[in-house]
Every structure is written in structure tokens, then in C-alpha cells.
Design a protein around this motif. Structure first.
Motif: not given
Ligand code: SF4
Ligand SMILES: C[S@@+](CC[C@H](N)C(=O)[O-])C[C@H]1O[C@@H](n2cnc3c(N)ncnc32)[C@H](O)[C@@H]1O
Ligand code: SF4
Length: 475
Positions: A78-80, A83, A85
Motif C-alpha cells: 500500500y501507499r497510504c 504513512c 514509513v
Molecule cells: S500505513 Fe504505511 S505501512 Fe501501513 S499499509 Fe499504509 S503504506 Fe503500508
């Protein structure tokens, strides 16, 4: 229940007096003992009433490692939008934890954290991308374990394995699909609600204790309480965490109107009480007032937590990316242990001091540095290396409550979103207790019975008491 907002005044160095109409609540700022009486009974007889409070001594308990957060991979499908990260610099960016490091993490956990019923957090990136490492770590540690996941890779077989190993599953869901999909997209930009909701259901069907972690942002914060209620109605999770967005360098929407957020947290307190729910972060404030326990710090990154990144290096906080080798675990644990509101002159005399704990130190320091244009790496270093010599010499109230509406407080440097929530919830909870018990001094046992839903998660989570964002383990 009356919604009349009252008046809050310090009476002396230790007691706060709350007034609402003809009623008075007197609360000890440190011990959190509370006395409710009529204004006419209080005025002129203050010393007699204050003699009913039990003597109280405040001694900071020694901190010890109680939580280990293993970043099993920094990769994610994913790329929320928000995020941390992918919006901040990360140690071991993109890397996945090798089996060799997994074994070192298991040893570290068993040697330093597990004694005392420690908590293991399986984190990422998306931890299910490292299933082999995850299963190997859980098999070697056998403790209270929580998995944070986006849910997309949860097959029935994996979910059954997690249930069989008592792993509590937290799925990240930001609202019903139209809301969730605004921020939570995959690497190709596709919506994710279908996969995520299916993953949540798979975990439930397999018998996992399954919670939801919801992050606030422009997609849901304008109707925070409605969004929380919709998620609860649709999915009936075992717990719900409504999380403030952490500071993220490339995501500008992490700052919020703090007074609106604080008012929403008061509304969530009422919602949780009415529905008998374990709702984070409200529960973190309520239990200290109920159990009359002084809260020294809010987040386990203040001396209780080790975060291990995929390359085996350590930090105390998932967001503080200055890491050290595993041999220096002790140094990491101590890094923010003195960043406490009680050590800060600006917080002395604050009526919410004993339920606050300062919130997220990373956010407070980051907002402050960002506003001042200072480099982030320097800002995240500790501002105190030892407690102030005279920290227990209680000073007269210094908090003026005239800070700006966003960011970190200019005088104490803690995250204002959290600070304002502590203040608003303190007043709301005090009057809620009066509405429940009337005049007198309710006992802890009476309070615990009435506010039971805030004290622990469902029986299935084996007594685990974890906040979903800044977890602290209770003594
Ligand atoms: S919050 Fe960050 S680590 Fe979690 S699914 Fe979304 S992009 Fe991935
Ligand atoms: C980094 S993710 C890792 C686990 C997994 N990928 C997931 O999404 O649940 C862990 C949790 O942090 C939350 N999170 C990510 N960025 C955040 C931010 N800026 N502020 C607050 N929480 C955030 C996610 O929503 C998720 O609940
Ligand atoms: S951060 Fe705010 S609420 Fe917390 S103790 Fe300090 S002044 Fe009080």
C-alpha cells in the motif's frame, strides 16, 4: 446529563476546584482523589474538607523494558497518503528482516522484555509480507502479541495460524469505504477497502481478537465521531483506536484544530461509555482518573520500549530514526525518560497533569522544530538528560492556557492536540463522575465498577491492555 461547562481554578498547590452551578468538585492534582459537594458546604469550610484527602507521596517507579516493536519489513503493498514509513526518512528503508535478525529479536525479547509479561508488536511496512519471519518470531516468543496489518494478505489459513497462536490482530481502517479509500491506496493507486474489509472479516472468522486502528486526516476528521460510530456499527471490532496523525515530513495535514479535536475526544468518551466500549485513546485518560494513579508518561517510548528495524538496529520510538546497535539497548531505553510534563515548569499546576503524560514526544518535538525551521534530527534528541534537581518542589500554577491552536505548545513543547484533550477530558470526566455518584468521595472500587469498559479489552485478549497508537503497559 448537564452540558454546562464550569469554571476550573487552582485552590492551592495541590487541589483544583471545579465549579458548575451550585456544585463543586475538588480534585487532588497528583493523587486524583475527588470530593463532590455543594458550593455552600465548601465555601468557608475548605480546610475541614481538605482534611478528608488521604496523604499522598509521589515517587517515580523505575522504568523497565516492557514492549518490543519488531519492524518485520519496511516494504508495503500500500501507499497510504499519511504513512510515516514513506513520508519520512527510515532506517533500513525498503528492507525485510532476515531470519538471522528475527532470531536476535526473539533473544532480545526473551532476555529483556518478556520477564514481566511483555508485549510484542509486529509492525512494518506490511508485516504479512514477511510471513516466514513473523511466524518464526511468534513461535520463539509466546507472549502477548499484537499484529498491525493492512489486512490485504490475510488468508483464512494465516488467520487461523494467528488465532491458534493468540496473536491479537489490528487492521487499519479509516472509515467506511468511501472515506477509507481517500487515503489508503495501494502502490498502483487503487482503492483498498474491499481487500482490507475482507481481511478484517477473515481474522474475525478465524477467531482472532480483532481491533481497528483509524488514523485521522482530512478524509474523516470533520466528522470524527460519526466516522467512529459508523465503523463500530458496520464491523463491531473488539477495540477501536482513533489515532492522531503523527508528524510526517511530506504530509502537511497532520496538524489539526486542537480545540475541535479535544471536543471530539470528549464526545468519544460519551460514546464509549454509552456503548460500553474499549476506545483508544480515551481509555488512556479515563483509567488514571478512575484508578487514582498518576500518569508519568503517555507513551512507552519514554523508557519502556525497544523498536527493532529490519537491519537489527534499535530505537525507542518507531518515528525516531536515529538508531543504535542492539548492544546499546539500555541507552535507547533511556533516551526520552526525562521528557515528562511533571519535570516541566510550564505544566506544574496544570489540573490535568496526573492524567496527561505529555502525549507523543516525537510529535511535540517535530511540530516545534518544524515551526521554528530547525533540523529534525537535532530536535528529536532529548532536551533533558536528568530530572531537574527540584522537580518535586511543587510550584504555583504556571499554565496560562493561551497557546496557539495548532502544533506544539510554545512554553512546554508538548503536542497541543494531546494537551488540549487532557484538559477538556479532565473537566468532562470529573463532572461525569459527579453525575454518576453525586455528593461525597467515590471509592476506586465504585469508580472501577462504573467505568469498567475503559479499563481492559475483552476477555479474549487475555487481559492485554494496549493502546493502539502510543501503547503503554499498565503496572
Ligand atoms: S500505513 Fe504505511 S505501512 Fe501501513 S499499509 Fe499504509 S503504506 Fe503500508
Ligand atoms: C505503519 S503501519 C504498519 C502496519 C500496516 N501496514 C498497517 O497499515 O496497519 C502501522 C499503523 O500506523 C498507522 N500510521 C501510518 N502513518 C501514520 C501517521 N502519519 N500517523 C498515525 N498513524 C499512522 C497505520 O494506519 C497503521 O495503523
Ligand atoms: S501538556 Fe498540557 S495538559 Fe499535559 S500537563 Fe502539560 S499543560 Fe497540562
Amino acid at each position: 446529563m448537564s452540558e454546562i461547562r464550569g469554571e476550573v481554578r487552582a485552590f492551592d498547590r495541590f487541589h483544583t476546584v471545579y465549579r458548575r452551578g451550585d456544585d463543586v468538585a475538588v480534585v487532588h492534582q497528583l493523587s486524583l482523589q475527588k470530593l463532590f459537594l455543594k458550593r455552600a458546604d465548601w465555601e468557608g469550610h475548605e480546610a475541614t474538607h481538605l482534611s478528608r484527602f488521604r496523604p499522598f507521596d509521589l515517587v517515580k517507579p523505575a522504568t523497565r523494558p516492557r514492549v518490543l516493536q519488531a519492524v518485520l519489513t519496511q516494504a508495503c503493498n500500500y501507499r497510504c497518503g499519511y504513512c510515516t514509513v514513506f513520508n519520512n526518512e527510515q532506517p533500513a528503508a525498503g528492507q525485510t528482516m532476515s531470519m538471522e535478525v528475527v532470531d536476535q529479536v526473539a533473544t532480545l525479547f526473551n532476555d529483556t522484555v518478556r520477564a514481566g509479561n511483555g508485549l510484542l508488536i509486529l509492525h512494518g511496512g506490511e508485516p504479512l509480507l514477511n510471513w516466514k519471519g513473523l511466524t518464526r518470531l511468534v513461535e520463539q516468543t509466546c507472549s502477548n502479541t499484537v499484529l498491525f496489518t493492512n489486512g490485504s494478505l490475510l488468508s483464512p489459513e494465516k488467520a487461523r495460524w494467528l488465532a491458534a497462536h493468540d496473536v491479537n490482530v489490528i487492521v487499519s481502517i479509516d472509515g467506511l469505504p468511501d472515506v477509507h479509500d481517500q487515503q489508503r491506496r495501494d502502490t498502483a493507486g487503487n482503492t483498498t477497502s474491499e481487500r482490507t474489509f475482507a481481511g478484517f472479516q477473515t481474522a474475525r472468522d478465524a477467531g482472532c481478537v480483532t481491533g481497528i486502528s483509524l488514523v485521522l486526516g482530512p478524509h474523516n476528521r470533520h466528522r470524527l465521531v460519526d466516522t467512529a460510530a459508523e465503523v463500530l456499527d458496520r464491523l463491531s471490532p473488539d477495540s477501536l483506536g482513533v489515532n492522531l496523525p503523527h508528524y510526517a515530513e511530506n504530509y502537511s495535514s497532520c496538524e489539526m484544530d486542537v480545540d475541535r479535536y479535544a471536543a471530539d475526544m470528549v464526545a468519544l468518551f460519551r460514546l464509549a461509555k454509552a456503548r460500553n466500549l474499549y476506545l483508544y485513546p480515551v481509555t488512556k485518560y479515563v483509567k488514571h482518573l478512575v484508578q487514582e494513579r498518576f500518569k508519568w508518561f503517555d507513551c512507552s517510548a519514554m523508557g519502556e520500549k525497544l523498536v527493532v528495524f529490519p537491519n537489527g538496529t534499535l530505537s525507542n520510538c518507531i518515528n525516531r530514526t536515529e538508531t543504535v546497535p542492539a548492544s546499546e539497548a539500555g541507552q535507547v531505553l533511556d533516551v526520552w525518560q526525562h521528557e515528562l510534563p511533571i519535570y516541566d515548569p510550564a505544566c506544574r499546576g496544570c489540573h490535568a497533569l496526573a492524567i496527561c503524560g505529555g502525549g507523543c514526544i516525537y510529535d511535540g518535538k517535530s511540530f516545534k522544530a518544524s515551526a521554528a525551521g530547525e533540523p529534525m534530527g537535532d530536535a528529536l534528541r532529548p532536551s533533558r538528560s536528568a530530572p531537574p534537581a527540584a522537580w518535586d518542589q511543587w510550584a504555583p500554577p504556571a499554565f496560562a492556557g493561551t497557546e496557539p491552536a495548532r502544533g506544539a505548545c510554545d512554553s512546554h513543547g508538548f503536542d497541543l492536540r494531546f494537551c488540549r484533550t487532557s484538559l477538556a477530558l479532565m473537566e468532562a470526566m470529573v463532572w461525569d463522575m459527579f453525575d454518576e455518584f453525586g455528593y461525597g468521595m467515590p471509592t476506586v472500587a465504585e469508580l472501577e465498577a462504573r467505568y469498567q469498559c475503559f479499563l481492559s479489552q475483552p476477555a479474549g485478549s487475555r487481559g492485554l491492555r494496549i493502546g493502539i497508537g502510543h501503547e503503554t503497559m499498565d503496572a
